[in-house]
Structures are given as C-alpha cells and as structure tokens.
Motif scaffolding. Structure first.
Motif, short mmCIF file in Angstrom:
data_model
loop_
_atom_site.label_atom_id
_atom_site.label_comp_id
_atom_site.label_asym_id
_atom_site.label_seq_id
_atom_site.Cartn_x
_atom_site.Cartn_y
_atom_site.Cartn_z
N HIS A 233 0.84 -1.21 0.00
CA HIS A 233 0.00 0.00 0.00
C HIS A 233 0.87 1.25 0.00
O HIS A 233 1.77 1.39 0.82
N CYS A 235 0.74 5.64 -0.12
CA CYS A 235 -0.10 6.84 0.07
C CYS A 235 0.82 7.98 0.52
O CYS A 235 1.95 7.75 0.91
N ASP A 336 -7.92 5.46 -0.83
CA ASP A 336 -6.59 6.07 -0.91
C ASP A 336 -5.69 5.65 0.24
O ASP A 336 -4.46 5.67 0.13
N CYS A 337 -6.30 5.33 1.38
CA CYS A 337 -5.51 5.00 2.57
C CYS A 337 -6.44 4.30 3.54
O CYS A 337 -7.64 4.18 3.29
N GLY A 338 -5.91 3.86 4.66
CA GLY A 338 -6.78 3.46 5.75
C GLY A 338 -7.53 4.70 6.23
O GLY A 338 -7.11 5.83 5.98
ZN ZN Z 1 -2.00 4.94 3.72
#
Ligand code: ZN
Length: 380
Positions: A233, A235, A336-338
C-alpha cells in the motif's frame, strides 16, 4: 472477472475506545479492560463492513496502537514498549497540519516483535463470516527504528536488518496460517522518501532504493502463489485528516515501486490533481510478470480524509478511465488510505471519529457499487 475491491485496513476508533487507550496510559484501567473495548470496536467494525458487502474484512485495526507500531508497543504513548527500544526515535512523518508522529529508537539487540498481526487475524476469524485480510508493516518503516547515523554497540546494523526481515516474514506467514486470505504491507514511507524535509533528516537521504531492496528481501522469501495475495500500500499519509508527502512528485515513487515483487498494490489516487497521469504511470510501470505473478493495481477511488462521500457514479468513471491505461484484468479498486492508521485520531475535518466511522461505511459502499457499475460498463 469483475473488478476486485479491497480496503486498506484501518477505520477510525470510536471516541470511547480512544479514551480507553488514554485511561490505560494513565493506569486508570488494566490491559484486560482496554482489550474488552478493543474487542467491542473490532466486532462492530467487522459487522458493519460485512453489511456494506465488503468482500474481505478487517477489524479496522481497533486493537493496534498504529499500523506501524502494533508489533512493538501497546499504545502510541509507549505503554508496553518492546525490549531494546526507547521512546525518542526519529520522526517517521511530519504532516502538513504541523503535527508529527515519532518512532521509538532501537537501543540494543536483538530486535524482536512483541505482537504479531496474526493475533488479530485469529480473533477476527472467529467473528467474521466474510474472508479476513490483514495489513502488516513494511521492514522499510521499521528500519527507521535504527538511529540514522552510527552503530549500536554490540548490534551491527546488518544484524538488525536480518532480525527485522525474519520478524516481518514471520508476521506475514503467521497471518496466512491464521486464515487471512490477503496480507497487504503498508509502505507510506515510499513517497515520503523523496521529501527532503530538513526537520526530518531521513527524508533527505535518498532511501527509496534501500527501502525497496529491503522489502524484496522479505517478499522474495514467498512463492509466486503466495505473492499473488501479498500487497503493497502506498499513500502520502493519512492522519488527523492530513497528509505528509502529497507534494512529492508521484513519478519518483511510481517508476520504482513496482520493482517490489508483490502481486498487488493499493495505490492512493483519488485525491491526486491529475489522476489520469497516475493511471498512466501505473499502467506503464506495473509488471505483467513480477517473478511469476502479474501485478494488480488497486486504484484509490475514495478519499478517507474528507467527509464528502463520493458517488458510485464518480467511482465508476474513475475506474473506466483507469482501464484505458491499466489492463482491466490487472485493475482493482481501493481507498486512498486506511481511514485512521493511528489509534488516536479525532478526524477533525469530520467533526468526530464516531461520525467518521459512519462516513467511512458510506464511502466503502460507494466504492463497491462503483466497482460493480464499472465492471458492467467494461463488460468484465
Ligand atoms: Zn495509507
């Protein structure tokens, strides 16, 4: 096959849980009482994710101090810090709103995790009816536990890196053994590695190549079959609704990131000004054959840092555009992210973490519906 979708991992912790972390730091409650609150929030996360139809679920990382520090400390304030660590390490990031997050500092060897993510997988498997995924931290983040310059007495840097890789490998293997169907590795330091922020010296050391090499040292220990389900992941950060490296040109990362031999990537994109450029970079740089696995690009279609809920139509349009640049059989959808990678996060732009949890579920629903519509339109 329809366009697959997957969440990164975290959800905002309810305010009640955030207060329990604080009470635990202050000695007002014991670890068992903190865990009871964590379990309650984890169960709520799983139930609500399943209600949206999310195909693979997580506990929203309710039991973790953060996505980066879960193996080494019970809370962000450092209660329950693992052996051979002190609280005053490097910043791992200074965010645009001025707040920062700091890592512990390695003081000696050997380096060992005190908590493996499989602990969470085991608990979640007992609650979930959908398949379970787990996010783990990259060795490239935890290498920053070592002071930037110099050596630690009686514990050479290379010995630390070797111990670190062993722990990271174990972390991933144990998640699969506990029943996780997917394991994604958080690599937020990738984009930050080209920031050159003088307040945060490691970002000026050109460490991206070292990060990628170290991550491959772990990932290359897995078979092609296993790597299909090991993700990365990326970001520009996501904490207190702020970012740490969005101004760093994305191509500096995206032209190199796919050298990591992972089978899939969860890629922030919806908050980029020029999304089409990102699709193009991913299309050009992701590999059809990464030592035996095709690399699937899960493009971010949801921005967890804003309370405005994307529409399914917007999501569909983004994915249809992405499919012009990325072969549709290697295209997926993600956020896009957690939604809250750190346990203490009041989600200021949302007004409260409890409201932000509700918003997260609406956003996830939009992602799922948008991916369904895009699959229909693309005929997959
Ligand atoms: Zn992230």
């Amino acid at each position: 096959m329809p366009i697959p979708t997957e969440l990164v991992g975290s959800l905002p912790r309810p305010m009640k849980l955030q207060e329990a972390y604080e009470d635990y730091d202050q000695g007002k409650i014991d670890f068992g009482q903190l865990q009871a609150e964590q379990d309650k929030a984890a169960e709520d996360s799983i139930r609500r994710l399943e209600e949206t139809g999310e195909p693979t679920v997580t506990d929203g990382e309710q039991r973790e101090s953060s996505f980066a520090t879960y193996p080494i400390t019970d809370t962000l304030a450092g209660t329950g810090l693992a052996d051979n660590l002190a609280g005053d390490g490097q910043y791992f990031a200074i965010f645009d709103d001025g707040h920062h997050r700091q890592l512990p500092r390695l003081t000696g060897g050997p380096f060992r995790y005190k908590t493996f993510a499989s602990e969470f997988v085991e608990k979640n498997k007992q609650i979930a009816s959908h398949p379970v995924k787990q996010a783990v931290i990259a060795p490239s983040m935890l290498m920053l536990l070592h002071p930037l310059e110099g050596e630690i007495p009686d514990y050479p840097r290379e010995q630390f890196l070797s111990d670190l890789c062993d722990e990271c490998e174990k972390d991933i293997r144990q998640c699969f053994a506990a029943g996780a169907v997917r394991v994604s590795i958080d690599f937020t330091e990738g984009r930050l590695a080209n920031k050159n922020d003088s307040r945060n010296p490691w970002t000026g050391k050109d460490m991206l190549d070292d990060f990628i090499e170290l991550n491959n040292r772990v990932i290359d220990r897995f078979s092609a079959e296993e790597r299909k389900n090991i993700g990365i992941h990326t970001c520009p950060g996501g904490d207190c609704d702020s970012v740490h490296s969005k101004e760093v040109p994305y191509e500096k990362l995206l032209t190199k990131m796919f050298n990591i031999n992972a089978g899939y990537f969860l890629i922030q994109c919806s908050s980029e000004e020029d999304k089409e450029k990102v699709y193009k970079l991913c299309g050009e740089n992701s590999r059809e054959d990464a030592n035996g696995v095709p690399q699937v690009c899960f493009m971010g279609v949801i921005n967890p840092l804003t309370p405005e809920v994307e529409t399914a139509e917007q999501v569909k349009n983004d994915l249809v555009t992405a499919a012009k640049y990325i072969p549709v059989e290697r295209l997926g959808a993600t956020d896009d992210c957690g939604f809250s990678p750190f346990s203490r996060d009041e989600k200021p732009k949302h007004g409260s973490p409890d409201f932000a949890r509700d918003v997260a579920m609406q956003k996830i629903s939009a992602r799922l519906e948008g991916a369904r519509l895009a699959s229909e339109e693309l005929g997959v």
